[in-house]
Design a protein around this motif. Structure first.
Motif, short mmCIF file in Angstrom:
data_model
loop_
_atom_site.label_atom_id
_atom_site.label_comp_id
_atom_site.label_asym_id
_atom_site.label_seq_id
_atom_site.Cartn_x
_atom_site.Cartn_y
_atom_site.Cartn_z
N GLN A 158 0.83 -1.21 0.00
CA GLN A 158 0.00 0.00 0.00
C GLN A 158 0.87 1.26 0.00
O GLN A 158 0.56 2.22 -0.69
CB GLN A 158 -0.92 0.02 1.22
CG GLN A 158 -2.04 -0.99 1.17
CD GLN A 158 -2.80 -1.05 2.48
OE1 GLN A 158 -2.24 -0.89 3.56
NE2 GLN A 158 -4.11 -1.29 2.39
N ILE A 159 1.93 1.23 0.79
CA ILE A 159 2.84 2.39 0.84
C ILE A 159 3.47 2.62 -0.53
O ILE A 159 3.47 3.74 -1.05
CB ILE A 159 3.92 2.19 1.92
CG1 ILE A 159 3.31 2.11 3.32
CG2 ILE A 159 4.96 3.32 1.86
CD1 ILE A 159 4.25 1.56 4.39
N ALA A 160 3.99 1.54 -1.10
CA ALA A 160 4.64 1.64 -2.41
C ALA A 160 3.67 2.15 -3.46
O ALA A 160 4.01 3.04 -4.26
CB ALA A 160 5.20 0.27 -2.82
N ALA A 161 2.45 1.63 -3.47
CA ALA A 161 1.45 2.07 -4.45
C ALA A 161 1.10 3.54 -4.26
O ALA A 161 0.97 4.28 -5.24
CB ALA A 161 0.19 1.21 -4.34
N ALA A 162 0.98 3.98 -3.01
CA ALA A 162 0.62 5.38 -2.74
C ALA A 162 1.72 6.33 -3.21
O ALA A 162 1.43 7.46 -3.62
CB ALA A 162 0.34 5.58 -1.25
N VAL A 163 2.97 5.88 -3.15
CA VAL A 163 4.10 6.72 -3.59
C VAL A 163 4.32 6.60 -5.09
O VAL A 163 4.87 7.49 -5.71
CB VAL A 163 5.38 6.35 -2.81
CG1 VAL A 163 6.57 7.16 -3.28
CG2 VAL A 163 5.19 6.55 -1.32
N GLY A 164 3.88 5.46 -5.66
CA GLY A 164 4.08 5.23 -7.09
C GLY A 164 5.39 4.54 -7.39
O GLY A 164 6.03 4.83 -8.40
N ILE A 165 5.78 3.63 -6.50
CA ILE A 165 7.02 2.87 -6.68
C ILE A 165 6.70 1.39 -6.51
O ILE A 165 5.63 1.02 -6.03
CB ILE A 165 8.12 3.29 -5.67
CG1 ILE A 165 7.63 3.07 -4.22
CG2 ILE A 165 8.56 4.72 -5.90
CD1 ILE A 165 8.69 3.29 -3.16
N SER A 166 7.64 0.54 -6.87
CA SER A 166 7.48 -0.90 -6.65
C SER A 166 7.90 -1.24 -5.22
O SER A 166 8.62 -0.46 -4.56
CB SER A 166 8.35 -1.68 -7.63
OG SER A 166 9.72 -1.47 -7.34
N THR A 167 7.48 -2.41 -4.74
CA THR A 167 7.93 -2.83 -3.42
C THR A 167 9.44 -3.04 -3.41
O THR A 167 10.10 -2.78 -2.40
CB THR A 167 7.21 -4.12 -2.96
OG1 THR A 167 7.38 -5.13 -3.94
CG2 THR A 167 5.74 -3.88 -2.71
#
Length: 195
Positions: A39-48
């Motif tokens: 969720q954090i990665a998606a919110a920032v627009g990066i991959s895990t």
């Protein structure tokens, strides 16, 4: 080449801050346990995978910079006047945390999350044990004791008591929802120990 390195480092610091800020917003909204790295990665627009280039764990977002803050306290302790007593020097050195690059809102969020989550609390206490390794030799020198492989129990107790007062202040400050200052609560706790 030097300017390119500087730009790269600024970009890294900006990404680190953006990931941290986004994660903290999600933690405060959804809860720490309920927020996933995905969720954090998606919110920032990066991959895990990119997330893990900046943070080893989700817990590091909340308590990861505590070791760096320990070094801030160590430097502040070294800079204190030689004639200052160990208790006074520790208190003044810990006050350097208010000058650290920590926004008051972020510090309160960290306190709220840390006191409410056992895993974060354990990581926080683990980091403070590392702080003792940094700070005890400085207090020993101030006491006229040559630092050695086994810490002087008096220096160890002074550092431990000051850090316990800091933890207490953080917990009370969080329970008061940021009312007052950490420094005021810390001094109140320290006074109780010393009287």
């Amino acid at each position: 080449m030097g300017r390119e390195g500087t730009l790269r480092e600024r970009n890294r610091q900006n990404a680190y801050a953006e990931i941290g800020d986004t994660a903290m917003r999600l933690f405060m909204k959804q809860g720490f346990e309920q927020t996933t790295i995905e969720q954090i990665a998606a919110a920032v627009g990066i991959s895990t995978r990119t997330f893990f280039r900046y943070f080893a764990t989700k817990e590091d977002i909340v308590v990861g910079d505590l070791m760096a803050l320990g070094e801030v306290v160590q430097a502040a302790l070294r800079a204190r006047p030689v004639e200052e007593g160990p208790w006074e020097a520790m208190t003044a050195a810990l006050a350097a945390l208010t000058d650290a690059p920590h926004k008051p809102r972020r510090a309160l969020e960290t306190a709220l999350l840390t006191t409410a989550n056992p895993a974060l609390r354990a990581r926080h206490l683990e980091k403070h044990l590392r702080w003792q390794e940094l700070l005890v030799p400085e207090i020993e020198r101030r006491m006229g004791v040559e630092p050695g492989p086994v810490p002087d129990p008096r220096a160890h107790a002074i550092v431990g008591a000051c850090l316990a007062c800091l933890d207490t202040a953080m917990e009370i400050w969080a329970k008061r929802d940021g009312e007052g200052t950490l420094e005021e609560i810390y001094l109140e706790a320290l006074t109780a120990i010393r009287t």
